[in-house]
Structures are given as C-alpha cells and as structure tokens.
Scaffold this motif. Structure first.
Motif, short mmCIF file in Angstrom:
data_model
loop_
_atom_site.label_atom_id
_atom_site.label_comp_id
_atom_site.label_asym_id
_atom_site.label_seq_id
_atom_site.Cartn_x
_atom_site.Cartn_y
_atom_site.Cartn_z
N GLY A 132 -52.82 56.36 -14.77
CA GLY A 132 -51.75 55.97 -13.86
C GLY A 132 -51.14 54.63 -14.24
N ALA A 133 -51.32 54.24 -15.49
CA ALA A 133 -50.76 52.96 -15.95
C ALA A 133 -49.31 53.15 -16.40
CB ALA A 133 -51.60 52.39 -17.09
N VAL A 134 -48.55 52.08 -16.34
CA VAL A 134 -47.13 52.09 -16.69
C VAL A 134 -46.98 51.72 -18.17
CG1 VAL A 134 -44.90 50.99 -16.23
CG2 VAL A 134 -46.51 51.42 -14.35
N VAL A 135 -46.12 52.47 -18.88
CA VAL A 135 -45.86 52.18 -20.30
C VAL A 135 -44.55 51.43 -20.43
CG1 VAL A 135 -45.48 53.17 -22.59
CG2 VAL A 135 -47.07 54.27 -20.99
N ARG A 136 -44.61 50.28 -21.09
CA ARG A 136 -43.39 49.53 -21.36
C ARG A 136 -43.15 49.53 -22.87
NH1 ARG A 136 -42.79 44.39 -17.61
NH2 ARG A 136 -40.65 45.06 -17.83
N TRP A 137 -41.86 49.53 -23.25
CA TRP A 137 -41.50 49.69 -24.66
C TRP A 137 -40.85 48.43 -25.22
CZ3 TRP A 137 -42.29 53.86 -27.90
CH2 TRP A 137 -42.77 55.03 -27.31
N ALA A 138 -41.35 47.97 -26.36
CA ALA A 138 -40.67 46.93 -27.14
C ALA A 138 -39.70 47.64 -28.08
CB ALA A 138 -41.68 46.12 -27.93
N GLU A 139 -38.46 47.17 -28.10
CA GLU A 139 -37.42 47.83 -28.90
C GLU A 139 -37.27 47.17 -30.27
OE1 GLU A 139 -35.96 50.51 -27.97
OE2 GLU A 139 -36.64 50.56 -25.87
N ALA A 140 -37.04 47.99 -31.29
CA ALA A 140 -36.73 47.47 -32.63
C ALA A 140 -35.24 47.17 -32.70
CB ALA A 140 -37.11 48.49 -33.68
N ASP A 141 -34.89 46.18 -33.50
CA ASP A 141 -33.48 45.88 -33.78
C ASP A 141 -33.04 46.84 -34.89
OD1 ASP A 141 -31.11 44.94 -34.85
OD2 ASP A 141 -31.62 42.83 -34.53
N LEU A 142 -32.20 47.80 -34.55
CA LEU A 142 -31.87 48.85 -35.51
C LEU A 142 -31.04 48.33 -36.68
CD1 LEU A 142 -31.18 51.88 -33.15
CD2 LEU A 142 -33.30 51.22 -34.30
N ALA A 143 -30.37 47.20 -36.51
CA ALA A 143 -29.57 46.65 -37.61
C ALA A 143 -30.46 46.02 -38.68
CB ALA A 143 -28.58 45.62 -37.06
N THR A 144 -31.57 45.43 -38.26
CA THR A 144 -32.41 44.70 -39.22
C THR A 144 -33.75 45.39 -39.46
OG1 THR A 144 -33.46 43.41 -37.47
CG2 THR A 144 -31.44 42.50 -38.44
N GLY A 145 -34.13 46.31 -38.58
CA GLY A 145 -35.45 46.94 -38.69
C GLY A 145 -36.57 46.05 -38.22
N GLU A 146 -36.23 44.91 -37.62
CA GLU A 146 -37.27 44.00 -37.15
C GLU A 146 -37.66 44.34 -35.71
OE1 GLU A 146 -38.54 41.70 -39.09
OE2 GLU A 146 -37.07 41.66 -40.72
N LEU A 147 -38.81 43.83 -35.30
CA LEU A 147 -39.27 43.97 -33.92
C LEU A 147 -39.28 42.56 -33.31
CD1 LEU A 147 -40.50 46.11 -31.87
CD2 LEU A 147 -42.72 45.17 -32.56
N PRO A 148 -38.21 42.16 -32.63
CA PRO A 148 -38.14 40.78 -32.15
C PRO A 148 -39.30 40.45 -31.20
CG PRO A 148 -36.00 41.86 -32.00
CD PRO A 148 -37.01 42.94 -32.29
N ALA A 149 -40.02 39.36 -31.52
CA ALA A 149 -41.20 38.99 -30.73
C ALA A 149 -40.81 38.40 -29.37
CB ALA A 149 -42.05 37.99 -31.51
N ALA A 150 -39.58 37.84 -29.30
CA ALA A 150 -39.18 37.14 -28.07
C ALA A 150 -39.20 38.06 -26.85
CB ALA A 150 -37.78 36.54 -28.26
N GLN A 151 -38.93 39.38 -27.07
CA GLN A 151 -38.87 40.30 -25.92
C GLN A 151 -40.21 40.46 -25.20
OE1 GLN A 151 -38.20 44.50 -27.20
NE2 GLN A 151 -38.73 43.77 -29.27
N TYR A 152 -41.31 40.10 -25.89
CA TYR A 152 -42.63 40.29 -25.26
C TYR A 152 -42.84 39.37 -24.07
CZ TYR A 152 -44.04 43.68 -28.72
OH TYR A 152 -44.12 44.83 -29.48
N ALA A 153 -42.10 38.25 -24.03
CA ALA A 153 -42.21 37.37 -22.86
C ALA A 153 -41.78 38.11 -21.60
CB ALA A 153 -41.35 36.12 -23.08
#
Ligand SMILES: Cc1ncc(COP(=O)(O)O)c(C=O)c1O
Length: 213
Positions: A132-153
C-alpha cells in the motif's frame, strides 16, 4: 591522469571474442576471460559440495565463496561480509524488495526513476503495491538523457522509505549524481538502492562514495 589500456591484450583474454564479434550490451550476456573459465573448470575438477559441511569438497566451496566475496568487495568497495550472490540482479532485487517491503506501511513512499532498467523499477513497484505504499517517479531529461538530482528534494519526504536509482543508464550511459541523491534519501531516513550493473564494468565503483545502502 589518462589510463592507457592494451585493448588487444584484453580482447585476447576473452576466448568468446575470437570470432570478431563485439557485444555492445555486456550486461545482457557477459563474456568471461579465460582465467574465469579455467577457475570454474578447476573447481569442478577438484570437486565442490554444499557449503558449511565438514568434508573437503564443502570446505573448498566455502573457500571459493569467501574469496569471491573478497574480490567483489575489492571491485566495488564495502565489506566482503555484505556481498550476496544470486542468479541475477533482477532476482536479487525481487528478494530485497520483498524483504524490505515487510517494514512498509500504507502511505509510505518509494522513489524510482525513468532512467532505470526495469529490473530496478518493477520489483519495487510490485512490493509497494502489496504494502500500500505510494510510488513516486524521478523524471529523466529527454534532451540530455540525464537524471537531474535536484528533483529529489521534492520527491523525497518524511514518508519515503526507499530511493532506487541506477549508477549508469544501460541505454544511454549517462550517470546520475548518486551521491547527491543518496544524501537526500538518507537525510529523510530512507535507504538508497543503487543498480550498479551497467556502471561497474565501465568505471571504478565505490559503494561508500556513492552512498549506496
Ligand atoms: C542497468 C541494468 N540493470 C539491471 C539489469 C538486469 O540484470 P540481470 O539480467 O542480472 O537481472 C540490466 C541488464 O541488462 C541492466 O543493464
């Protein structure tokens, strides 16, 4: 300092590469060097048995497992006693997620990423659904292929129990700032589960520096 690498010598140590093929996705079927093939053959020639027994073949098996744990700890950092072998990363992650999710309650949260291989997403999503836990998604930047760390805050909060993230994308080769992501997870009291399948053959890996639990 640039590292020089004798490609012909390294290629030559892999019998399976003698036919000239290049295996571009190593994780999807790793070839092994002759030294590994010889070590496996030598173990079977000497005789191996169930571990933990009071007979010679068992003691040989115990010694092989202990040495393999030391070798993995040497490769990845961390303690040899923390090394677990299993059939595949996917199978190990299913086991780990099943074990950890026993401590999750409805309303707890986990964070997975769009950059990750399915092996580091689906086991966690399925475990979250059972708990019953909630899943949250970190999004990749599709232009660069990076996973911005700032969104984790924004993604990580008081209810976060686990953050699952890859140390490198097997599709793009991009490398998230795992240390920064793990620091956010730890500050919230969450664990950080890092997939090193693609990173480990390509770059020096130190699980402590990454902040991987
Ligand atoms: C980055 C990454 N993680 C996990 C996996 C899954 O590994 P396994 O086949 O050991 O389950 C792969 C397989 O290609 C991968 O590339």
């Amino acid at each position: 300092m640039a590292t020089t690498f004798d490609v012909a010598r390294v290629r030559g140590s892999y019998p399976a590469l003698a036919d000239g093929h290049a295996y571009l996705d190593g994780a999807a079927g790793t070839q092994v060097p002759g030294s590994v093939i010889d070590a496996i053959a030598a173990a079977y020639r000497a005789g191996i048995g169930n571990i933990g027994g009071a007979f010679a073949a068992s003691e040989r098996s115990d010694a092989i497992v202990a040495e393999a744990r030391r070798a993995v700890a040497d490769l990845t950092g961390g303690a040899a006693s923390g090394v677990v072998f299993g059939p595949s990363m996917t199978a190990l992650t299913y086991r780990m997620s099943a074990a950890l999710a026993r401590g999750w309650a409805p309303g707890d949260e986990i964070v997975v990423s769009r950059l990750d291989h399915d092996a580091n997403i689906r086991p966690w999503i399925q475990a979250a659904a059972r708990a019953g836990a909630v899943v949250r998604w970190a999004e990749a930047d599709l232009a660069t292929g990076e996973l911005p760390a700032a969104q984790y805050a924004e993604l990580v909060g008081d209810r976060t129990r686990l953050v699952a993230v890859t140390a490198a994308s097997n599709v793009l080769g991009t490398r998230p700032d795992v240390a920064a992501i793990a620091a956010v997870a730890h500050a919230a009291g969450a664990l950080c589960y890092v997939d090193g399948v693609h990173a480990t053959p390509h770059i020096p890996v130190d699980v402590s520096a990454l902040g991987a639990d």
